[in-house]
Write a protein that holds these residues in place. Structure first.
Motif, mmCIF file in Angstrom:
data_model
loop_
_atom_site.group_PDB
_atom_site.id
_atom_site.type_symbol
_atom_site.label_atom_id
_atom_site.label_comp_id
_atom_site.label_asym_id
_atom_site.label_seq_id
_atom_site.Cartn_x
_atom_site.Cartn_y
_atom_site.Cartn_z
ATOM 1 N N GLU A 114 0.402 -1.242 -0.199
ATOM 2 C CA GLU A 114 -0.280 -0.757 0.316
ATOM 3 C C GLU A 114 1.072 1.188 0.029
ATOM 4 N N LYS A 115 2.256 1.326 0.593
ATOM 5 C CA LYS A 115 2.680 2.871 0.711
ATOM 6 C C LYS A 115 3.466 2.750 -0.583
ATOM 7 N N TYR A 116 3.962 1.852 -1.194
ATOM 8 C CA TYR A 116 3.898 2.055 -3.433
ATOM 9 C C TYR A 116 2.543 3.200 -3.969
ATOM 10 N N LEU A 117 2.035 2.541 -3.491
ATOM 11 C CA LEU A 117 0.525 3.103 -3.832
ATOM 12 C C LEU A 117 0.701 5.168 -3.649
ATOM 13 N N ASP A 118 0.282 4.367 -2.527
ATOM 14 C CA ASP A 118 0.256 5.894 -1.545
ATOM 15 C C ASP A 118 1.424 7.203 -2.087
ATOM 16 N N GLN A 119 2.569 6.565 -2.634
ATOM 17 C CA GLN A 119 2.915 7.449 -3.609
ATOM 18 C C GLN A 119 3.957 7.371 -5.058
ATOM 19 N N GLY A 120 2.212 6.447 -5.519
ATOM 20 C CA GLY A 120 2.187 6.356 -6.875
ATOM 21 C C GLY A 120 2.714 5.938 -8.189
ATOM 22 N N ASP A 121 3.337 4.769 -6.599
ATOM 23 C CA ASP A 121 4.639 4.042 -7.588
ATOM 24 C C ASP A 121 4.263 2.849 -8.049
ATOM 25 N N LEU A 122 2.747 2.513 -8.887
ATOM 26 C CA LEU A 122 2.435 1.237 -9.219
ATOM 27 C C LEU A 122 3.692 0.255 -9.726
ATOM 28 N N PRO A 123 4.379 0.603 -11.185
ATOM 29 C CA PRO A 123 5.329 -0.042 -11.484
ATOM 30 C C PRO A 123 6.337 -0.586 -10.433
ATOM 31 N N ALA A 124 6.387 -0.259 -9.042
ATOM 32 C CA ALA A 124 7.106 -1.109 -8.095
ATOM 33 C C ALA A 124 6.151 -1.954 -7.260
ATOM 34 N N ILE A 125 5.117 -2.028 -7.775
ATOM 35 C CA ILE A 125 4.064 -3.319 -7.249
ATOM 36 C C ILE A 125 4.295 -4.358 -8.319
ATOM 37 N N LEU A 126 3.833 -3.482 -9.793
ATOM 38 C CA LEU A 126 3.659 -4.907 -10.573
ATOM 39 C C LEU A 126 4.739 -4.967 -11.821
ATOM 40 N N ARG A 127 5.842 -5.800 -11.017
ATOM 41 C CA ARG A 127 6.641 -5.760 -11.551
ATOM 42 C C ARG A 127 6.939 -7.872 -11.760
ATOM 43 N N LYS A 128 6.656 -8.262 -13.272
ATOM 44 C CA LYS A 128 6.444 -9.395 -13.278
ATOM 45 C C LYS A 128 7.208 -10.157 -12.313
ATOM 46 N N LYS A 129 8.211 -9.896 -11.943
ATOM 47 C CA LYS A 129 8.834 -10.822 -10.852
ATOM 48 C C LYS A 129 8.061 -11.396 -9.351
ATOM 49 N N ASP A 130 7.006 -10.719 -9.524
ATOM 50 C CA ASP A 130 6.242 -10.256 -7.694
ATOM 51 C C ASP A 130 5.045 -11.533 -8.806
ATOM 52 N N ILE A 131 4.742 -11.299 -9.557
ATOM 53 C CA ILE A 131 3.651 -11.982 -10.355
ATOM 54 C C ILE A 131 3.632 -13.178 -10.022
ATOM 55 N N PRO A 132 3.651 -14.379 -9.057
ATOM 56 C CA PRO A 132 3.142 -16.283 -8.967
ATOM 57 C C PRO A 132 2.631 -16.884 -10.451
ATOM 58 N N GLN A 133 3.856 -17.844 -10.777
ATOM 59 C CA GLN A 133 4.232 -18.550 -11.800
ATOM 60 C C GLN A 133 2.684 -18.916 -12.444
ATOM 61 N N ASP A 134 1.889 -19.520 -11.392
ATOM 62 C CA ASP A 134 0.690 -20.369 -12.160
ATOM 63 C C ASP A 134 -0.768 -18.608 -12.449
ATOM 64 N N MET A 135 0.131 -17.333 -12.169
ATOM 65 C CA MET A 135 -0.784 -16.094 -12.897
ATOM 66 C C MET A 135 -0.041 -15.426 -13.705
ATOM 67 N N VAL A 136 1.014 -16.048 -14.117
ATOM 68 C CA VAL A 136 2.053 -15.910 -15.509
ATOM 69 C C VAL A 136 1.388 -15.002 -16.598
ATOM 70 N N LYS A 137 0.728 -16.432 -17.048
ATOM 71 C CA LYS A 137 -0.243 -16.317 -18.689
ATOM 72 C C LYS A 137 -1.515 -15.770 -18.312
ATOM 73 N N PHE A 138 -2.130 -15.467 -17.270
ATOM 74 C CA PHE A 138 -3.031 -14.623 -17.243
ATOM 75 C C PHE A 138 -2.705 -13.151 -17.782
ATOM 76 N N PHE A 139 -1.714 -13.161 -16.521
ATOM 77 C CA PHE A 139 -1.486 -11.617 -16.837
ATOM 78 C C PHE A 139 -0.795 -10.901 -18.211
ATOM 79 N N ASP A 140 -0.455 -11.920 -19.038
ATOM 80 C CA ASP A 140 -0.283 -12.115 -20.634
ATOM 81 C C ASP A 140 -0.760 -11.806 -20.967
ATOM 82 N N LYS A 141 -2.254 -12.493 -21.072
ATOM 83 C CA LYS A 141 -3.189 -12.130 -22.344
ATOM 84 C C LYS A 141 -3.635 -11.305 -22.687
ATOM 85 N N LYS A 142 -3.679 -11.159 -23.723
ATOM 86 C CA LYS A 142 -3.694 -9.762 -25.062
ATOM 87 C C LYS A 142 -5.614 -9.205 -24.693
#
Length: 142
Positions: A114-142
């Motif tokens: 939440e502290k990153y969101l408060d600072q407006g730093d969305l890229p610090a939250i949603l890095r590919k390495k933070d996404i669990p392996q079983d979710m990568v395919k979902f997030f890569d959908k077009k």
């Protein structure tokens, strides 16, 4: 029509819609054009309502009714139609479950960082390495 509304609980507007879409092809009319519903017609109306409640498209309901009205020789096709709809519902549920898991992941991630969101730093939250392996395919959908 009022009696049918009272018996089935299906609003008159819905019955007119069904008629307009050809779903009441089995209902006979009097010489004056008034619909005459039999007990069998009421049962078919309830079946139509059941199909609508399980999100069966009008076209498929129409197809089922046409097959039904042709008689017992179409029972295999009717079963296939119902099974096909069931398969579609299962696929829809799987899709919704996948979306629910992804949304839950984001909720947890945003709560934890939440502290990153408060600072407006969305890229610090949603890095590919933070996404669990079983979710990568979902997030890569077009």
């Amino acid at each position: 029509m009022k009696d049918v509304v009272d018996i089935t609980g299906i609003p008159a507007t819905t019955l007119r819609f069904y008629d307009k879409k050809g779903l009441l092809q089995f209902v006979r009319r009097s010489v004056g054009g008034i619909r005459i519903f039999t007990e069998r017609d009421i049962a078919l109306l309830r079946l139509i309502q059941f199909f609508r409640n399980v999100d069966m498209p009008i076209q498929e309901i129409n197809q089922f009714l046409s097959l039904y009205l042709q008689g017992p020789s179409t029972s295999v096709q009717r079963k296939e139609l119902i099974r096909s709809h069931l398969d579609q519902l299962k696929a829809d549920v799987e899709d919704k479950e996948e979306k629910l898991a992804a949304a839950s992941f984001l909720d947890t991630l945003f709560s934890e960082k939440e502290k990153y969101l408060d600072q407006g730093d969305l890229p610090a939250i949603l890095r590919k390495k933070d996404i669990p392996q079983d979710m990568v395919k979902f997030f890569d959908k077009k």
